[in-house]
Design an enzyme around this catalytic site. Structure first.
Site, short mmCIF file in Angstrom:
data_model
loop_
_atom_site.label_atom_id
_atom_site.label_comp_id
_atom_site.label_asym_id
_atom_site.label_seq_id
_atom_site.Cartn_x
_atom_site.Cartn_y
_atom_site.Cartn_z
N ASP A 115 -6.89 -5.58 -6.77
CA ASP A 115 -6.51 -6.56 -5.74
C ASP A 115 -7.64 -7.58 -5.56
O ASP A 115 -8.30 -7.62 -4.52
CB ASP A 115 -6.23 -5.81 -4.42
CG ASP A 115 -5.68 -6.72 -3.35
OD1 ASP A 115 -5.25 -7.86 -3.67
OD2 ASP A 115 -5.68 -6.31 -2.16
N CYS B 147 -3.37 -13.10 -5.32
CA CYS B 147 -3.06 -13.86 -4.11
C CYS B 147 -3.29 -15.36 -4.33
O CYS B 147 -3.38 -16.13 -3.38
CB CYS B 147 -3.86 -13.34 -2.93
SG CYS B 147 -5.64 -13.43 -3.17
N PHE C 113 -11.67 -3.68 -5.77
CA PHE C 113 -11.58 -4.69 -4.71
C PHE C 113 -10.95 -4.04 -3.47
O PHE C 113 -9.95 -4.51 -2.95
CB PHE C 113 -10.77 -5.92 -5.15
CG PHE C 113 -11.20 -6.51 -6.47
CD1 PHE C 113 -12.24 -7.42 -6.51
CD2 PHE C 113 -10.55 -6.16 -7.65
CE1 PHE C 113 -12.64 -7.98 -7.73
CE2 PHE C 113 -10.95 -6.70 -8.87
CZ PHE C 113 -11.98 -7.62 -8.91
N ARG D 19 0.85 -1.20 0.00
CA ARG D 19 0.00 0.00 0.00
C ARG D 19 0.88 1.25 0.00
O ARG D 19 0.60 2.22 -0.72
CB ARG D 19 -0.91 0.00 1.23
CG ARG D 19 -1.90 -1.16 1.22
CD ARG D 19 -2.91 -1.05 2.35
NE ARG D 19 -3.75 -2.24 2.35
CZ ARG D 19 -3.72 -3.18 3.29
NH1 ARG D 19 -2.93 -3.07 4.35
NH2 ARG D 19 -4.49 -4.24 3.20
N ASP E 46 -16.10 -2.17 -3.96
CA ASP E 46 -16.09 -3.53 -3.43
C ASP E 46 -17.53 -4.05 -3.44
O ASP E 46 -18.47 -3.28 -3.29
CB ASP E 46 -15.52 -3.58 -2.00
CG ASP E 46 -15.02 -4.97 -1.63
OD1 ASP E 46 -13.80 -5.20 -1.68
OD2 ASP E 46 -15.86 -5.85 -1.30
N SER E 47 -17.67 -5.36 -3.57
CA SER E 47 -19.02 -5.93 -3.64
C SER E 47 -19.60 -6.21 -2.26
O SER E 47 -20.79 -6.47 -2.12
CB SER E 47 -19.00 -7.22 -4.46
OG SER E 47 -18.09 -8.12 -3.90
#
Ligand code: SAH
Length: 402
Positions: free
Chosen positions: A306, A346, A234, A218, A257-258
């Site tokens: 991300d 990831c 995200f 970050r 974001d969801s």
């Protein structure tokens, strides 16, 4: 050990399957095993022998898991047990103290990281004075008492709470639910990272409440963000976007974001840092949202990607690769010339060179010139074990786009 550990049951490998375990990889899959005593209970300490009956290592047995034995000690004189657990916990914590100093109040720290700390199947995250423990091994769970005692002694947490990972019940036969081991942490717990304050929902949030592995990425990303209009996709609770604003002097962030709860926490975090006027967030599906941005012809000076883990099994890798290429291609389409792309994965099953290829394919697809500026991994409290390449799961590339 008066009998030098020779009394432990023996698990014998098939021929030509011993090499990874001499090299200290800790996972012995069922398919590598020629013979094991019947009816060994989960958590039983076993000796792993080669087909030639040579001692290789000590491990813990789990009849349910495909990882039939997890290895913990290659020293024939040191079988797993209280002394070993204590030693590993102390070493793990001592190393983090070299990184973060002795006082972790107001910080988020991964204190124990499974294979990388010689404790395959246990992760411990600390937020301020609160410990979140995550067992991903039924066998190691059977040894919880001495391990928790060692954690108590070394970390002296105010509260200890269990978090579980999806799929562990099926994979490991571990019937475990989230909940208290001691006390109840406040909601949220507050931590600070690079001068940004975050409220962390440690009992209900994703993972143990925060993505500590991205801490330094970050800040690294923020260094390129001065004056830019940033799209943080995200965003979860705002990690990249808020750091870009506060530590990187970004002009403005649009975050997506969801998850409704993540968006709520992200908004609160923006308020907490007095950044709400420059941080806009929407609850949406990223693919649909990107489609709308492209329709409207919107452009950004920086895009952060991300996404969650796309590849959960080897069989799923080709599909995941396609999805990554598509996502990165679409992101490039909303990026202005001279823009910065921060792109992460990831998925441990997609390795670094493959992720590089993904970015290259996206660049071709979008017809853009992409130059990678930094190829990063997880923060140092998530070290990569040279004996277990699976610990190198996080990729974060920062790229310049013409
Ligand atoms: N960047 C974050 C961590 C992201 S984790 C940080 O720095 O903390 C991945 C996030 O993607 C999760 O918050 C999850 O809710 C979100 N997510 C998963 N699928 C999504 C989708 N299709 N659209 C939008 N968000 C999604």
């Amino acid at each position: 050990m008066s009998d030098n550990g020779t009394s432990f049951p023996i698990v014998r490998l098939r021929k030509r399957r011993a090499l990874p375990f001499y090299a200290r990889h800790p996972w012995v899959f069922a398919g590598a095993i020629a013979a094991a005593p019947r009816d060994l209970p989960p958590g039983a300490v076993v000796r792993l022998h080669s087909a030639e009956d040579e001692f290789i290592a000590y491990g813990l047995y789990n009849p349910t898991s495909n990882i039939r034995v997890r290895l913990y000690s290659w020293d024939p004189d040191v079988p797993p047990g209280e002394a070993l657990w204590r030693d590993r916990v102390q070493q793990a914590v001592a190393f983090r103290k070299t990184l973060f100093g002795p006082d972790w109040s107001g910080r988020g720290v991964r204190a124990v990281y499974s294979e990388s700390d010689g404790l395959s199947g246990l992760t411990v995250d600390c937020y301020d004075r609160h410990a979140l423990v995550q067992w991903t091994s039924r066998a190691l769970w059977e040894h919880r008492e001495p391990i928790l005692a060692a954690l108590d002694d070394t970390l002296q947490p105010q509260t200890v709470w269990i978090r579980t990972e999806k799929g562990i019940r099926e994979a490991e036969g571990l019937e475990l639910a989230d909940g208290p081991l001691r006390g109840r942490p406040p909601r949220p717990v507050f931590i600070e990272e690079h001068g940004v304050r975050f409220g962390v929902d440690v009992t209900e949030g994703q993972k143990t409440g925060f993505y500590l592995d991205q801490r330094d990425n970050r800040l690294a990303a923020a260094r390129y963000m001065a004056g830019r209009r940033v799209l943080d996709l995200f965003c979860y609770t705002g990690g990249f976007g808020l750091t870009a604003l506060k530590a990187g002097a970004a002009r403005q962030v649009l975050a997506v974001d969801s998850s409704a709860s993540a968006v709520e926490v992200a908004r609160a975090n923006a308020e907490l840092n007095e950044l709400a006027d420059r941080f806009h967030i929407e609850q949406a599906d990223v693919t649909a949202f990107l489609g709308r941005l492209i329709e409207r012809g919107e452009r950004f000076d920086a895009v952060i990607l991300d996404p969650p883990k796309y590849a959960r099994s080897r069989a799923g890798v080709p599909r995941a690769v396609k999805a990554y290429v598509k996502l990165n291609t679409t992101a490039l389409k909303v990026l202005d010339a001279g823009g910065i792309l921060v792109t992460c994965s990831c998925s441990g099953l997609v390795d670094r060179s493959q992720f590089f290829e993904i970015l290259a394919a996206a660049a071709r697809e979008a017809d853009r010139t992409v130059r990678v500026l930094e190829q990063r991994g997880a923060a140092a409290d998530h070290p990569v074990a040279t004996t277990c390449v699976e610990t190198d799961y996080l990729k974060c590339f920062i790229a310049h786009v013409e």
